[in-house]
Design a protein around this motif. Structure first.
Motif, mmCIF file in Angstrom:
data_model
loop_
_atom_site.group_PDB
_atom_site.id
_atom_site.type_symbol
_atom_site.label_atom_id
_atom_site.label_comp_id
_atom_site.label_asym_id
_atom_site.label_seq_id
_atom_site.Cartn_x
_atom_site.Cartn_y
_atom_site.Cartn_z
ATOM 1 N N LYS A 52 55.589 26.293 87.571
ATOM 2 C CA LYS A 52 55.527 24.952 86.966
ATOM 3 C C LYS A 52 55.448 23.873 88.032
ATOM 4 O O LYS A 52 56.128 23.955 89.054
ATOM 5 C CB LYS A 52 56.760 24.724 86.098
ATOM 6 C CG LYS A 52 56.765 25.615 84.875
ATOM 7 C CD LYS A 52 57.425 24.923 83.716
ATOM 8 C CE LYS A 52 57.169 25.724 82.456
ATOM 9 N NZ LYS A 52 57.767 25.163 81.300
ATOM 10 N N SER A 53 54.637 22.882 87.745
ATOM 11 C CA SER A 53 54.509 21.767 88.692
ATOM 12 C C SER A 53 55.693 20.822 88.501
ATOM 13 O O SER A 53 56.308 20.795 87.425
ATOM 14 C CB SER A 53 53.205 21.025 88.416
ATOM 15 O OG SER A 53 53.292 20.429 87.158
ATOM 16 N N PRO A 54 56.015 20.013 89.543
ATOM 17 C CA PRO A 54 57.064 19.017 89.367
ATOM 18 C C PRO A 54 56.800 18.136 88.138
ATOM 19 O O PRO A 54 57.725 17.778 87.422
ATOM 20 C CB PRO A 54 57.001 18.214 90.667
ATOM 21 C CG PRO A 54 56.473 19.176 91.675
ATOM 22 C CD PRO A 54 55.505 20.034 90.927
ATOM 23 N N ALA A 55 55.510 17.824 87.886
ATOM 24 C CA ALA A 55 55.192 16.944 86.753
ATOM 25 C C ALA A 55 55.629 17.598 85.437
ATOM 26 O O ALA A 55 56.181 16.921 84.554
ATOM 27 C CB ALA A 55 53.705 16.644 86.731
ATOM 28 N N ALA A 56 55.401 18.929 85.315
ATOM 29 C CA ALA A 56 55.750 19.625 84.072
ATOM 30 C C ALA A 56 57.274 19.652 83.888
ATOM 31 O O ALA A 56 57.788 19.412 82.791
ATOM 32 C CB ALA A 56 55.188 21.043 84.096
ATOM 33 N N ILE A 57 57.996 19.921 84.985
ATOM 34 C CA ILE A 57 59.467 19.964 84.910
ATOM 35 C C ILE A 57 60.006 18.557 84.613
ATOM 36 O O ILE A 57 60.906 18.375 83.797
ATOM 37 C CB ILE A 57 60.048 20.482 86.258
ATOM 38 C CG1 ILE A 57 59.611 21.933 86.496
ATOM 39 C CG2 ILE A 57 61.561 20.333 86.306
ATOM 40 C CD1 ILE A 57 60.391 22.980 85.735
ATOM 41 N N GLU A 58 59.405 17.567 85.283
ATOM 42 C CA GLU A 58 59.836 16.180 85.083
ATOM 43 C C GLU A 58 59.695 15.779 83.603
ATOM 44 O O GLU A 58 60.562 15.127 83.040
ATOM 45 C CB GLU A 58 58.980 15.270 85.960
ATOM 46 C CG GLU A 58 59.439 13.841 85.977
ATOM 47 C CD GLU A 58 58.605 13.025 86.965
ATOM 48 O OE1 GLU A 58 59.194 12.368 87.812
ATOM 49 O OE2 GLU A 58 57.362 13.078 86.869
ATOM 50 N N LYS A 59 58.582 16.224 83.002
ATOM 51 C CA LYS A 59 58.327 15.892 81.600
ATOM 52 C C LYS A 59 59.441 16.466 80.708
ATOM 53 O O LYS A 59 59.942 15.784 79.817
ATOM 54 C CB LYS A 59 56.964 16.489 81.205
ATOM 55 C CG LYS A 59 56.349 15.869 79.993
ATOM 56 C CD LYS A 59 54.929 16.340 79.845
ATOM 57 C CE LYS A 59 54.538 16.348 78.378
ATOM 58 N NZ LYS A 59 53.388 17.167 78.121
ATOM 59 N N GLU A 60 59.822 17.729 81.000
ATOM 60 C CA GLU A 60 60.883 18.368 80.215
ATOM 61 C C GLU A 60 62.204 17.593 80.345
ATOM 62 O O GLU A 60 62.889 17.358 79.367
ATOM 63 C CB GLU A 60 61.107 19.810 80.696
ATOM 64 C CG GLU A 60 59.966 20.763 80.357
ATOM 65 C CD GLU A 60 59.784 20.925 78.856
ATOM 66 O OE1 GLU A 60 60.785 20.836 78.120
ATOM 67 O OE2 GLU A 60 58.627 21.103 78.421
ATOM 68 N N PHE A 61 62.542 17.211 81.611
ATOM 69 C CA PHE A 61 63.797 16.485 81.834
ATOM 70 C C PHE A 61 63.758 15.108 81.177
ATOM 71 O O PHE A 61 64.769 14.638 80.651
ATOM 72 C CB PHE A 61 64.082 16.356 83.337
ATOM 73 C CG PHE A 61 64.841 17.536 83.880
ATOM 74 C CD1 PHE A 61 66.237 17.550 83.833
ATOM 75 C CD2 PHE A 61 64.194 18.628 84.406
ATOM 76 C CE1 PHE A 61 66.955 18.641 84.320
ATOM 77 C CE2 PHE A 61 64.897 19.721 84.889
ATOM 78 C CZ PHE A 61 66.276 19.736 84.849
ATOM 79 N N LYS A 62 62.570 14.492 81.210
ATOM 80 C CA LYS A 62 62.469 13.137 80.641
ATOM 81 C C LYS A 62 62.754 13.140 79.145
ATOM 82 O O LYS A 62 63.258 12.168 78.603
ATOM 83 C CB LYS A 62 61.075 12.565 80.921
ATOM 84 C CG LYS A 62 61.063 11.817 82.248
ATOM 85 C CD LYS A 62 59.865 10.922 82.412
ATOM 86 C CE LYS A 62 60.015 10.125 83.697
ATOM 87 N NZ LYS A 62 58.736 9.695 84.232
#
Ligand code: SF4
Length: 230
Positions: free
Chosen positions: A175-185
């Motif tokens: 997973k890219s940081p963007a994908a993980i960031e989206k989940e956390f957001k």
């Protein structure tokens, strides 16, 4: 056949061909293994053809024959066949193109594309070596976000992922940081800024009016400075 011809002339290997008529050529390029049985006579005929072709190619008026092989040729940016095709295409008005000529021009497209990629590669090489190419410059490619340290990121995610979230820290690598960031957001949690870095994947060619600053060729500048010192 070139390798076989070379082996037939090499002191250490030519004994293999003494008194034989058949030669089996094998190319091992995993996963493919190709075999072809031919004759010593055929290899000798190939060697004669090759010699004649090299002699022709070394003449100042050597014939130019464009084809698929052009993609391996370093002379593309200056080859008259290439530059001629490009000039003809540039001089062609699309709206005045006779319909029966469209296929002919389409046939030239791959040739022109080969020329353009060869020209770009040549310009990039020159700029990397510190040689000027008009006002063209090398600029960094668009940066992509990556984990600054995959293990630290993994640890942070394990400790901070909200209960009931779909985030699987063991899939972090996929997973890219963007994908993980989206989940956390989704859970109103921000990723710490130092977990992620923006890394450019290299340089690219840009015209002088491109707003991005030119990359500094540190290696080349250092080399020039060192040469002055020595
Ligand atoms: S680019 Fe020109 S010189 Fe090079 S192989 Fe093609 S036709 Fe020959």
């Amino acid at each position: 056949m070139f390798y076989a011809a070379a082996a037939m002339r090499t002191d250490a290997t030519k004994w293999v061909f003494e008194g034989v008529e058949e030669v089996e050529l094998i190319i091992v390029q995993p996963p493919s293994v190709k075999r072809w049985v031919t004759t010593v006579e055929r290899i000798k005929a190939f060697e004669a053809d090759l010699k004649a072709a090299v002699t022709r190619a070394l003449k100042p008026d050597a014939p130019l024959a464009a084809g698929d092989h052009c993609k391996w040729c370093a002379a593309k940016p200056v080859c008259p066949v290439m530059t001629g095709a490009v000039d003809r295409l540039l001089a062609t008005k699309l709206d005045a193109l006779p319909v029966d000529q469209i296929a002919h021009y389409l046939d030239q497209v791959s040739l022109v594309e080969e020329f353009i990629s060869g020209l770009r590669a040549l310009a990039e090489q020159m700029l990397t070596e510190g040689k000027p190419v008009g006002d063209w410059k090398l600029v960094p490619k668009r940066a992509t976000r990556q984990w600054a340290n995959a293990e630290e990121a993994h640890e942070w995610i394990v400790h901070n992922r909200p209960k009931g979230s779909d985030i699987d820290p063991y899939e972090l690598k996929q997973k890219s940081p963007a994908a993980i960031e989206k989940e956390f957001k989704k859970h109103k949690i921000e990723l710490p800024a130092d977990l992620v870095v923006a890394v450019s994947t290299g340089n690219t060619l840009a015209p002088g009016n491109d707003p991005r600053p030119a990359v500094l060729q540190i290696g080349h500048t250092l080399k020039k400075a060192m040469a002055k010192i020595q």
